[in-house]
Every structure is written in C-alpha cells, then in structure tokens.
Write a protein that holds these residues in place. Structure first.
Motif, PDB file in Angstrom:
ATOM      1  N   ALA A 157     -87.063  31.016  27.910  1.00  0.00           N
ATOM      2  CA  ALA A 157     -86.815  32.339  28.005  1.00  0.00           C
ATOM      3  C   ALA A 157     -85.511  32.727  27.647  1.00  0.00           C
ATOM      4  N   VAL A 158     -85.413  33.982  26.968  1.00  0.00           N
ATOM      5  CA  VAL A 158     -84.008  34.462  26.677  1.00  0.00           C
ATOM      6  C   VAL A 158     -83.253  34.634  28.169  1.00  0.00           C
ATOM      7  N   GLY A 159     -82.077  34.151  27.719  1.00  0.00           N
ATOM      8  CA  GLY A 159     -80.955  34.172  28.964  1.00  0.00           C
ATOM      9  C   GLY A 159     -80.608  32.718  29.716  1.00  0.00           C
ATOM     10  N   THR A 160     -81.528  31.946  29.426  1.00  0.00           N
ATOM     11  CA  THR A 160     -81.732  30.418  29.944  1.00  0.00           C
ATOM     12  C   THR A 160     -80.334  29.775  29.153  1.00  0.00           C
ATOM     13  N   VAL A 161     -79.666  29.152  30.160  1.00  0.00           N
ATOM     14  CA  VAL A 161     -78.357  28.348  29.832  1.00  0.00           C
ATOM     15  C   VAL A 161     -79.110  26.969  29.610  1.00  0.00           C
ATOM     16  N   ILE A 162     -78.678  26.559  28.274  1.00  0.00           N
ATOM     17  CA  ILE A 162     -79.037  25.048  28.076  1.00  0.00           C
ATOM     18  C   ILE A 162     -78.016  24.316  27.279  1.00  0.00           C
ATOM     19  N   THR A 163     -77.866  23.211  27.122  1.00  0.00           N
ATOM     20  CA  THR A 163     -77.264  22.280  26.462  1.00  0.00           C
ATOM     21  C   THR A 163     -77.520  21.691  25.252  1.00  0.00           C
ATOM     22  N   LEU A 164     -77.212  22.046  24.084  1.00  0.00           N
ATOM     23  CA  LEU A 164     -77.612  21.628  22.650  1.00  0.00           C
ATOM     24  C   LEU A 164     -76.727  20.310  22.489  1.00  0.00           C
ATOM     25  N   GLY A 165     -77.310  19.032  22.690  1.00  0.00           N
ATOM     26  CA  GLY A 165     -76.692  17.884  22.486  1.00  0.00           C
ATOM     27  C   GLY A 165     -75.572  17.760  23.458  1.00  0.00           C
ATOM     28  N   ALA A 166     -74.233  18.034  23.337  1.00  0.00           N
ATOM     29  CA  ALA A 166     -73.278  18.050  24.292  1.00  0.00           C
ATOM     30  C   ALA A 166     -72.757  19.527  24.314  1.00  0.00           C
ATOM     31  N   LYS A 167     -73.292  20.625  23.760  1.00  0.00           N
ATOM     32  CA  LYS A 167     -72.630  21.967  23.739  1.00  0.00           C
ATOM     33  C   LYS A 167     -73.656  22.903  24.517  1.00  0.00           C
ATOM     34  N   ALA A 168     -72.724  23.353  25.480  1.00  0.00           N
ATOM     35  CA  ALA A 168     -73.389  24.571  26.195  1.00  0.00           C
ATOM     36  C   ALA A 168     -73.662  25.775  25.535  1.00  0.00           C
ATOM     37  N   ALA A 169     -74.947  26.583  25.800  1.00  0.00           N
ATOM     38  CA  ALA A 169     -75.391  27.558  24.999  1.00  0.00           C
ATOM     39  C   ALA A 169     -76.187  28.449  25.885  1.00  0.00           C
ATOM     40  N   ARG A 170     -76.610  29.737  25.354  1.00  0.00           N
ATOM     41  CA  ARG A 170     -77.427  30.685  26.079  1.00  0.00           C
ATOM     42  C   ARG A 170     -78.351  31.254  25.070  1.00  0.00           C
ATOM     43  N   VAL A 171     -79.632  31.035  25.564  1.00  0.00           N
ATOM     44  CA  VAL A 171     -80.675  31.561  24.573  1.00  0.00           C
ATOM     45  C   VAL A 171     -80.614  32.767  24.527  1.00  0.00           C
ATOM     46  N   MET A 172     -80.409  33.245  23.200  1.00  0.00           N
ATOM     47  CA  MET A 172     -80.310  34.945  22.985  1.00  0.00           C
ATOM     48  C   MET A 172     -81.548  35.631  22.278  1.00  0.00           C
ATOM     49  N   ARG A 173     -82.274  34.750  21.796  1.00  0.00           N
ATOM     50  CA  ARG A 173     -83.570  35.425  21.040  1.00  0.00           C
ATOM     51  C   ARG A 173     -84.665  34.323  20.887  1.00  0.00           C
ATOM     52  N   GLN A 174     -85.990  34.698  20.902  1.00  0.00           N
ATOM     53  CA  GLN A 174     -86.993  33.691  20.695  1.00  0.00           C
ATOM     54  C   GLN A 174     -87.680  34.105  19.378  1.00  0.00           C
ATOM     55  N   PHE A 175     -88.022  33.375  18.554  1.00  0.00           N
ATOM     56  CA  PHE A 175     -88.931  33.582  17.225  1.00  0.00           C
ATOM     57  C   PHE A 175     -90.226  32.485  17.143  1.00  0.00           C
ATOM     58  N   GLN A 176     -90.683  32.662  16.130  1.00  0.00           N
ATOM     59  CA  GLN A 176     -92.097  31.635  16.176  1.00  0.00           C
ATOM     60  C   GLN A 176     -91.542  30.123  16.268  1.00  0.00           C
ATOM     61  N   ASP A 177     -92.093  29.608  17.182  1.00  0.00           N
ATOM     62  CA  ASP A 177     -91.924  28.182  17.361  1.00  0.00           C
ATOM     63  C   ASP A 177     -90.401  27.649  17.655  1.00  0.00           C
ATOM     64  N   GLY A 178     -89.457  28.697  18.087  1.00  0.00           N
ATOM     65  CA  GLY A 178     -88.080  28.238  18.278  1.00  0.00           C
ATOM     66  C   GLY A 178     -87.382  29.350  18.979  1.00  0.00           C
ATOM     67  N   ILE A 179     -86.029  29.122  18.957  1.00  0.00           N
ATOM     68  CA  ILE A 179     -84.935  29.759  19.803  1.00  0.00           C
ATOM     69  C   ILE A 179     -83.592  30.011  18.746  1.00  0.00           C
ATOM     70  N   GLY A 180     -82.937  31.226  19.345  1.00  0.00           N
ATOM     71  CA  GLY A 180     -81.609  31.325  18.601  1.00  0.00           C
ATOM     72  C   GLY A 180     -80.686  31.301  19.919  1.00  0.00           C
ATOM     73  N   ALA A 181     -79.771  30.240  19.762  1.00  0.00           N
ATOM     74  CA  ALA A 181     -78.803  30.225  21.066  1.00  0.00           C
ATOM     75  C   ALA A 181     -77.284  30.702  20.755  1.00  0.00           C
ATOM     76  N   ALA A 182     -76.670  31.069  21.700  1.00  0.00           N
ATOM     77  CA  ALA A 182     -75.331  31.226  21.347  1.00  0.00           C
ATOM     78  C   ALA A 182     -74.431  30.285  22.171  1.00  0.00           C
ATOM     79  N   PHE A 183     -73.574  29.543  21.655  1.00  0.00           N
ATOM     80  CA  PHE A 183     -72.623  28.529  22.270  1.00  0.00           C
ATOM     81  C   PHE A 183     -71.842  29.263  23.299  1.00  0.00           C
ATOM     82  N   LEU A 184     -71.641  28.722  24.523  1.00  0.00           N
ATOM     83  CA  LEU A 184     -70.882  29.780  25.603  1.00  0.00           C
ATOM     84  C   LEU A 184     -69.176  29.448  25.125  1.00  0.00           C
TER      85      LEU A 184
END
Length: 198
Positions: A157-184
């Motif tokens: 879901a858009v808005g979810t806080v995740i960690t990509l490897g060791a880098k914290a990020a927030r999901v900003m958009r969804q697309f076919q089979d994936g996400i775009g995330a912005a690093f905190l």
C-alpha cells in the motif's frame, strides 16, 4: 496454424527489454517452482529462478499478466535460463506485444521535476523489510538519490514504511507488479552508481 519453438520478437533484433513478472513453472521433471521474468529479446524470455531446468527441457509457465505458455529451455546460467515459446507465430507476436507494453510501463521515464539521475544497479536482488519484521524478496528496477523502483511479487500500500536493504523508505506509488518508494533520508548523489548496494 503450425506450432514451433519461437523467439519472442517477430524479427531478429539485438534489442532487448527488461521486464519483471512473477511466474510459476512446472514440468514432469520439476514440480511447481517459482521464477521471475527478467527480460525479453529476439532470442526468447529470460527467467531468474533458484531452480534451473536443463537445456532442451519443455516447461509450462504461468506468467502474471501474460497467461500460461508452453516454452522450451534454450540456454541456462547461474540461477537463470532463457526459453523460447513453443506456440504459433501469432501467439508469440501477441505475447511479445503484451510484454513490451508492460516493459514500457515498468520503465516509464521519471516525471519532470525529479532532478536526480536514475541508474540500474548491478546488484538488483534486495530484501524489503516491513515494520512488523516480515520480509519480501524484491528486485530493483532503478535507483536515484531520492528513491527506488522495485519489483515485488505482491502489492504494498502507498504510505507503507519499508526498509530497502538497509535504507528506510516510504511507498509513494504502485505500478504493474511493483512500487516506487522515496527514501526517508536521501542518498548522496555521488553514491548513486552501478555498484550501489542499499
């Protein structure tokens, strides 16, 4: 309508496109195993999988957004294989059109106003960790100083806080089979090069 082992594009071409779609494959020799497409070219469809069938082996693969295909393994590599369609030329052309359209969607250029250069890192496999400690295996599509696009096998879901490897990020958009995330905390643009590891 003749059935034959066919490359994925209608005409010989050096052109290839990265395309990440989840797939479930099987054969009499191999029970169900998970794979991910990683590209299409005139030579066939490239897959990444921990199970590598033998060259010449016939498989059936169900690929998300494409459907169920009969394929034959043409080449193998470390945790990867290249397969050609065992179908009519018309069906091969239809699959090619669909996969190329999905590839364009996944690799749509950044919108104006995004000032950071995007690169495709050499090391694409990444673990995505959620706040509850659960994880998903993902595959990086591209990375910039401000964020990353990631293929994931299920929606987040858009808005979810995740960690990509060791880098914290927030999901900003969804697309076919994936996400775009912005690093905190954005990366230093000087760090953004093909050898980058998050």
């Amino acid at each position: 309508m003749n059935s034959s082992s066919s490359g994925i594009l209608d005409r010989p071409s050096a052109d290839s496109r990265a395309i990440f779609l989840p797939a479930m494959c099987w054969s009499p020799r191999h029970p169900d195993f998970y794979a991910v497409t990683e590209g299409i070219s005139a030579n066939g469809i490239g897959f990444r999988s921990s199970v590598v069938p033998e060259a010449g082996e016939a498989l059936i693969c169900s690929i998300r957004s494409i459907g169920t295909l009969r394929i034959r393994v043409a080449e193998t590599g470390p945790q990867s294989f290249l397969a050609r369609l065992s179908t009519s030329r018309e069906r091969a052309a239809e699959v090619a059109r669909t996969m190329m359209a999905l590839a364009r969607e996944q690799h749509r250029p950044s919108e104006p106003g995004r000032g950071h250069q995007r690169i495709t890192p050499r090391r694409r496999d990444i673990v995505v960790t959620f706040e509850d400690g659960s994880t998903l295996s993902g595959r990086l599509i591209n990375v910039s100083a401000s964020g990353a696009a990631v293929y994931l096998p299920k929606p987040v879901a858009v808005g979810t806080v995740i960690t990509l490897g060791a880098k914290a990020a927030r999901v900003m958009r969804q697309f076919q089979d994936g996400i775009g995330a912005a690093f905190l905390l954005p990366l230093d643009p000087a760090e953004v090069e093909p050898g980058l590891r998050l």
